[in-house]
Design an enzyme around this catalytic site. Structure first.
Site, PDB file in Angstrom:
ATOM      1  N   SER A 164       0.848  -1.188   0.000  1.00  0.00           N
ATOM      2  CA  SER A 164       0.000   0.000   0.000  1.00  0.00           C
ATOM      3  C   SER A 164       0.892   1.250   0.000  1.00  0.00           C
ATOM      4  O   SER A 164       1.783   1.370  -0.829  1.00  0.00           O
ATOM      5  CB  SER A 164      -0.951  -0.047   1.200  1.00  0.00           C
ATOM      6  N   ASP A 333      -8.658  -5.036  -5.921  1.00  0.00           N
ATOM      7  CA  ASP A 333      -8.193  -3.880  -5.159  1.00  0.00           C
ATOM      8  C   ASP A 333      -8.887  -2.602  -5.621  1.00  0.00           C
ATOM      9  O   ASP A 333      -8.823  -2.238  -6.800  1.00  0.00           O
ATOM     10  CB  ASP A 333      -6.682  -3.746  -5.333  1.00  0.00           C
ATOM     11  N   HIS A 366      -8.077  -4.838  -1.214  1.00  0.00           N
ATOM     12  CA  HIS A 366      -6.746  -4.344  -0.860  1.00  0.00           C
ATOM     13  C   HIS A 366      -6.176  -5.050   0.362  1.00  0.00           C
ATOM     14  O   HIS A 366      -4.967  -5.298   0.443  1.00  0.00           O
ATOM     15  CB  HIS A 366      -6.860  -2.838  -0.593  1.00  0.00           C
TER      16      HIS A 366
END
Length: 401
Positions: A164, A333, A366
């Site tokens: 991330s 995601d 995610h």
């Protein structure tokens, strides 16, 4: 979390002084900063087995095992974060095998879990820095952690890994200091801040800024801007967790929300679930730290930091240093879309940088990188053990999707 989870202790590294202050990219200086960090495994005799791990937006230095308290975090070190955020990946025979590697994870500069940040005490006033704490850029975080590596006597990392926002930092580290790392692993990340991400982050900034208790960041002696921070978390949470997963989780438990709103009555499990996530988050995080990291993400610019004009120039540094990239995408995601990793890989290809691109198929969105080690471990092990290099002697390693 394993039943045999090891108890960990956060350590603190201090750098800078009144004579040699720490200088931020903005030009601001502090007479000294603190970096909170944890390590796992043992550094070998040649100091060549170290892996630097960058955490995500609301993560911490506590990546594995159990840490029940951290000095200077007040009541933010809640039971929810006693277990390491990547414990499924770090340990003996896991993806980051502590029998082989020495893993380092540090809380970001500007953080609220032991590293210097807005909630830290300014020695000049004996009060929290608040609004006076400098803006933070990814290169500032990288600079602070490079100082930590120097302190530990580590000249070159075996790998740098980040998921991330941490992936942005991994790329920043690898391109600013290419001679300091061999393997680069950005997971569910990208190489720039997209328009959609910019808008989503700006909404979160506005949520905190418009809380009447925020007071420009100088709220530490009064009420914290909890509603603003909770709303910011709710805005971000729907990008971290796949919407189908949110619906599944929301069916399991309708949280009590009495008194949360003055007119609107919460009437759906999804609404209750999101309110619960926001309320839970404010107990363990600081609003000004959230703003510093959001601002850092918004202003991410590896070309500016490296002083180059194109991604080809940027990644030429990786090419010249002989780096190899393992880039992970998650097909569900909504935070860093798979197209963002495809763009990164295209830039690597144009610069002739050795790379492998893996697309993970998951229904968890995610957050897959936190929850599904079985989807990542074979590829991480293949990379870290050097088998990719052996395979490439006879044939190129193909892109796996």
């Amino acid at each position: 979390m394993s039943k045999a989870a090891k108890t960990q202790e956060t350590q603190f590294f201090h750098t800078g002084s009144a004579e040699e202050p720490f200088e931020f990219a903005s030009g601001h200086t502090l007479p000294g900063i603190t970096v909170a960090y944890e390590t796992y495994g043992k550094l070998n005799a040649t100091r060549s087995n170290a892996i630097l791990l960058f955490h995500a937006l609301s993560g911490s230095q506590h990546a594995a095992g159990i840490t029940t308290s951290v000095a200077g975090t007040d009541e933010r070190w809640t039971e929810e974060i006693h277990n390491g955020w990547w414990d499924l990946f770090i340990g003996p025979d896991k993806a980051l095998d502590t029998k082989r590697y020495f893993i380092i994870c540090a809380n970001y500069l500007g953080g609220c879990y032991g590293s210097s940040g807005p909630a830290s005490i300014d020695p000049a006033t004996d009060k929290p820095y608040g609004s006076t704490f400098p803006p933070v850029r990814t290169c500032d975080v990288v600079k602070s952690q490079l100082a930590l590596l120097d302190h530990l006597g580590i000249k070159q990392l075996h790998a740098v890994i980040g998921a991330s926002v941490g992936g942005l930092l991994a790329i920043n580290f690898a391109t600013l200091y290419p001679e300091r790392v061999k393997l680069v692993v950005p997971i569910a990340s990208g190489c720039r801040t997209t328009v959609l991400t910019r808008l989503t982050l700006f909404e979160q900034v506005l949520a905190i800024e418009n809380d009447p208790h925020f007071k420009g960041g100088d709220y530490y002696e009064g009420e914290a801007p909890e509603y603003g921070l909770a709303l910011a978390r709710m805005i971000s949470h729907k990008t971290f967790v796949h919407l189908d997963a949110i619906e599944r989780r929301a069916r399991q438990d309708l949280k009590q929300t009495k008194g949360s709103l003055s007119w609107y009555k919460v009437q759906h499990n999804v609404e209750s679930y999101m309110l619960h996530q926001g309320k839970k988050f404010v107990k363990r995080f600081d609003a000004s730290t959230y703003l510093r990291i959001a601002d850092m993400w918004l202003r991410f610019d590896p070309l500016r930091d490296a002083g180059v004009k194109s991604y080809k120039e940027l990644f030429a540094r990786s090419k010249d240093a002989g780096q190899h990239y393992l880039v992970f995408s998650i097909d569900s995601d909504f935070c860093f879309y798979p197209e963002e990793q495809a763009e990164l890989v295209a830039h690597l290809e144009k610069a002739d940088v050795s790379n492998m691109h893996i697309t993970v198929h998951s229904d968890k969105g995610h957050d897959s990188f936190l929850l599904e080690p079985q989807l990542y471990t074979p590829h991480l092990s293949f990379l870290l053990e050097g088998r990719w290099a052996k395979a490439s002697v006879d044939r190129p390693v193909p892109e796996v999707e």
